[in-house]
Structures are given as C-alpha cells and as structure tokens.
Design an enzyme around this catalytic site. Structure first.
Site, mmCIF file in Angstrom:
data_model
loop_
_atom_site.group_PDB
_atom_site.id
_atom_site.type_symbol
_atom_site.label_atom_id
_atom_site.label_comp_id
_atom_site.label_asym_id
_atom_site.label_seq_id
_atom_site.Cartn_x
_atom_site.Cartn_y
_atom_site.Cartn_z
ATOM 1 N N ALA A 70 0.877 -1.353 -0.201
ATOM 2 C CA ALA A 70 -0.005 0.003 -0.050
ATOM 3 C C ALA A 70 0.851 1.043 0.055
ATOM 4 O O ALA A 70 2.050 1.360 0.526
ATOM 5 C CB ALA A 70 -0.973 0.108 1.331
ATOM 6 N N GLU A 102 -3.170 -12.271 -4.073
ATOM 7 C CA GLU A 102 -4.674 -12.203 -4.396
ATOM 8 C C GLU A 102 -5.066 -10.926 -4.318
ATOM 9 O O GLU A 102 -4.625 -9.925 -3.616
ATOM 10 C CB GLU A 102 -5.118 -12.970 -3.390
ATOM 11 C CG GLU A 102 -5.132 -14.387 -3.480
ATOM 12 C CD GLU A 102 -4.796 -15.143 -1.824
ATOM 13 O OE1 GLU A 102 -4.685 -14.383 -0.962
ATOM 14 O OE2 GLU A 102 -4.456 -16.351 -2.106
ATOM 15 N N ASN A 107 -10.702 -3.962 -7.335
ATOM 16 C CA ASN A 107 -9.423 -3.259 -7.218
ATOM 17 C C ASN A 107 -8.865 -3.067 -8.665
ATOM 18 O O ASN A 107 -7.743 -3.556 -8.691
ATOM 19 C CB ASN A 107 -8.745 -3.980 -6.128
ATOM 20 C CG ASN A 107 -7.574 -2.884 -5.610
ATOM 21 O OD1 ASN A 107 -7.356 -1.923 -6.040
ATOM 22 N ND2 ASN A 107 -6.811 -3.279 -4.488
ATOM 23 N N TYR A 114 -0.661 -4.624 -11.393
ATOM 24 C CA TYR A 114 -0.050 -5.817 -11.714
ATOM 25 C C TYR A 114 0.153 -6.360 -13.218
ATOM 26 O O TYR A 114 1.008 -6.847 -13.476
ATOM 27 C CB TYR A 114 -0.950 -6.879 -10.932
ATOM 28 C CG TYR A 114 -1.081 -6.494 -9.173
ATOM 29 C CD1 TYR A 114 0.063 -6.089 -8.647
ATOM 30 C CD2 TYR A 114 -2.212 -6.958 -8.536
ATOM 31 C CE1 TYR A 114 -0.077 -5.820 -7.215
ATOM 32 C CE2 TYR A 114 -2.430 -6.552 -7.488
ATOM 33 C CZ TYR A 114 -1.335 -5.814 -6.462
ATOM 34 O OH TYR A 114 -1.415 -5.553 -5.070
HETATM 35 C C1 COA Z 1 -2.501 -0.344 -5.475
HETATM 36 C C2 COA Z 1 -1.423 0.718 -4.966
HETATM 37 C C3 COA Z 1 -0.387 0.172 -4.101
HETATM 38 C C4 COA Z 1 -0.664 1.332 -6.402
HETATM 39 O O1 COA Z 1 0.130 2.332 -5.793
HETATM 40 P P1 COA Z 1 0.266 3.934 -6.564
HETATM 41 O O2 COA Z 1 1.331 4.497 -6.346
HETATM 42 O O3 COA Z 1 -1.112 4.468 -6.582
HETATM 43 O O4 COA Z 1 0.497 3.297 -8.421
HETATM 44 P P2 COA Z 1 1.471 4.061 -9.179
HETATM 45 O O5 COA Z 1 1.253 5.472 -9.264
HETATM 46 O O6 COA Z 1 2.890 3.450 -9.338
HETATM 47 O O7 COA Z 1 0.815 3.408 -10.553
HETATM 48 C C5 COA Z 1 1.096 2.251 -11.069
HETATM 49 C C6 COA Z 1 0.115 1.733 -12.386
HETATM 50 O O8 COA Z 1 -0.986 1.377 -11.274
HETATM 51 C C7 COA Z 1 -2.165 1.550 -12.169
HETATM 52 N N1 COA Z 1 -3.016 2.809 -11.653
HETATM 53 C C8 COA Z 1 -2.579 3.840 -10.573
HETATM 54 N N2 COA Z 1 -3.527 4.578 -10.537
HETATM 55 C C9 COA Z 1 -4.684 4.342 -11.060
HETATM 56 C C10 COA Z 1 -5.811 4.733 -11.295
HETATM 57 N N3 COA Z 1 -6.339 5.838 -10.699
HETATM 58 N N4 COA Z 1 -6.602 3.987 -12.096
HETATM 59 C C11 COA Z 1 -6.316 3.077 -13.038
HETATM 60 N N5 COA Z 1 -5.055 2.384 -12.885
HETATM 61 C C12 COA Z 1 -4.218 3.223 -11.900
HETATM 62 C C13 COA Z 1 -1.567 1.985 -13.435
HETATM 63 O O9 COA Z 1 -1.325 0.949 -14.355
HETATM 64 C C14 COA Z 1 -0.321 2.795 -13.207
HETATM 65 O O10 COA Z 1 0.504 2.800 -14.382
HETATM 66 P P3 COA Z 1 0.356 4.225 -15.239
HETATM 67 O O11 COA Z 1 0.439 5.397 -14.628
HETATM 68 O O12 COA Z 1 1.635 3.773 -16.276
HETATM 69 O O13 COA Z 1 -0.709 3.729 -15.946
HETATM 70 C C15 COA Z 1 -2.139 1.898 -4.202
HETATM 71 O O14 COA Z 1 -3.088 2.467 -5.225
HETATM 72 C C16 COA Z 1 -2.594 1.405 -2.928
HETATM 73 O O15 COA Z 1 -1.886 1.568 -1.974
HETATM 74 N N6 COA Z 1 -4.122 1.149 -2.932
HETATM 75 C C17 COA Z 1 -4.567 0.503 -1.526
HETATM 76 C C18 COA Z 1 -4.267 -0.773 -1.234
HETATM 77 C C19 COA Z 1 -4.282 -1.732 -2.055
HETATM 78 O O16 COA Z 1 -5.232 -1.954 -2.663
HETATM 79 N N7 COA Z 1 -3.206 -2.607 -2.062
HETATM 80 C C20 COA Z 1 -3.439 -3.660 -3.196
HETATM 81 C C21 COA Z 1 -4.165 -5.010 -2.459
HETATM 82 S S1 COA Z 1 -3.843 -6.297 -3.478
#
Ligand code: COA
Length: 146
Positions: A70, A102, A107, A114
């Site tokens: 996260a 998983e 999400n 991923y």
């Molecule tokens: C999932 C998570 C870790 C991603 O981290 P992040 O720093 O927001 O993601 P990034 O900015 O590095 O983005 C990487 C990729 O994620 C996807 N992504 C990021 N934000 C997105 C959005 N708003 N909508 C769709 N895809 C998105 C895209 O593929 C993006 O790549 P791109 O910008 O080249 O298109 C973060 O959103 C998070 O902490 N979510 C809550 C916890 C969670 O769901 N964890 C996973 C549990 S399985």
C-alpha cells in the site's frame, strides 16, 4: 515525484506509520500485531524522510507471495506503488520462480498495476473477501520471475 526515495527493511518503530497507511486505504486492514508478525519480510518506502508505503512478500522455497502492498492515500497515483513493487520483485531470492498474489476483483487500480508489471490471472477464489454487502471474489495472479 521526489528524488529522495529510500526502500528499507520495516522496523518495529515504523509500525504506527505503517498502520496509519493501511487505515488510510481500508477500514478492514491489517492490525499492528499482524504487521509485527511479518516484519522480517516487510519493507517500507520513504520519501523525503517520511514513510509513505510498505510491501510484504513472504517466500517458501521457490514460491513467493505478495501479502500486502500500500501507498498512503495522499501519495497514490504518483508512481510510488510501481517503484515499490519492482523493488520487491528485484529483491526476491534467486531460487524464487513465481510470485503469487490475491486481489479483490473490484480493485482496478491494483489489478492494472499488476498487469503492467506482467502478472497474469491464474484463477478466481469465490467469496474470498468480506465486502460491504456480503462477500467479494479474489483474482489470483502470478508472475514468473527470471
Ligand atoms: C495499488 C497501489 C499500491 C498502487 O500504488 P500507486 O502509487 O497508486 O500506483 P502508481 O502511481 O505506481 O501507478 C502504477 C500503475 O497502477 C495503475 N494505476 C494507478 N493509479 C490508477 C488509477 N487511478 N486508475 C487505474 N489504474 C491506476 C496504472 O497501471 C499505473 O501505471 P500508469 O500510470 O503507467 O498507467 C495503491 O493504489 C494503494 O495503496 N492502494 C490501496 C491498497 C491496495 O489496494 N493494495 C493492493 C492490495 S492487493
């Protein structure tokens, strides 16, 4: 994005920050005690000397599992999640052949991240997660590691 990025082992003294990040994302996340049990396989992402993310990857023989990842709600969609996940993958032991995870079917942000990194869907676990209304399926994904 900041230039001052550090990824290091998670320490006991990080746990309050880590739980705050977890709580910024979900009301049903891991507790401090749960993080405490996996300290050895957990890392934190620090930008400008502030912990803004964490990753937990456990390994058994040649298989690893992404147990949790996260980024703090205020720092999402800036590229940090991708940096942290790639760091975790690069740090896997040489013996590891596959990384599993998983993820909730709803999400979409995590699933897109991923997929971008090369994970593919392996199967679906029906009703795996508790949801606001009833249960929610999990998608199981895997990545072959070199
Ligand atoms: C999932 C998570 C870790 C991603 O981290 P992040 O720093 O927001 O993601 P990034 O900015 O590095 O983005 C990487 C990729 O994620 C996807 N992504 C990021 N934000 C997105 C959005 N708003 N909508 C769709 N895809 C998105 C895209 O593929 C993006 O790549 P791109 O910008 O080249 O298109 C973060 O959103 C998070 O902490 N979510 C809550 C916890 C969670 O769901 N964890 C996973 C549990 S399985």
């Amino acid at each position: 994005m900041s230039d001052d990025i550090v990824v290091r082992q998670m320490l006991v003294e990080d746990l309050d920050f880590v739980v705050e990040i977890e709580n910024s994302n979900t009301a049903t996340g891991w507790t401090k005690r749960q993080f405490q049990h996996v300290l050895d396989c957990s890392k934190v992402l620090i930008i400008d000397q502030q912990i803004i993310g964490f990753i937990v990857i456990s390994t058994t023989l040649d298989q690893s599992e992404l147990q949790n990842i996260a980024i703090h709600k205020n720092y999402q969609h800036l590229g940090y999640g991708e940096i942290l996940l790639r760091y975790g993958i690069n740090g896997l032991a040489q013996a590891v052949r596959q990384l599993f995870l998983e993820v909730r079917v709803t999400n979409f942000t995590a699933i897109r991240l991923y997929q971008k990194i090369g994970f593919t869907q392996v199967s679906v676990r029906r009703d795996y997660y508790p949801a606001v209304l009833g249960r929610e399926d999990a998608i199981v994904m895997s990545l072959q590691t070199p």
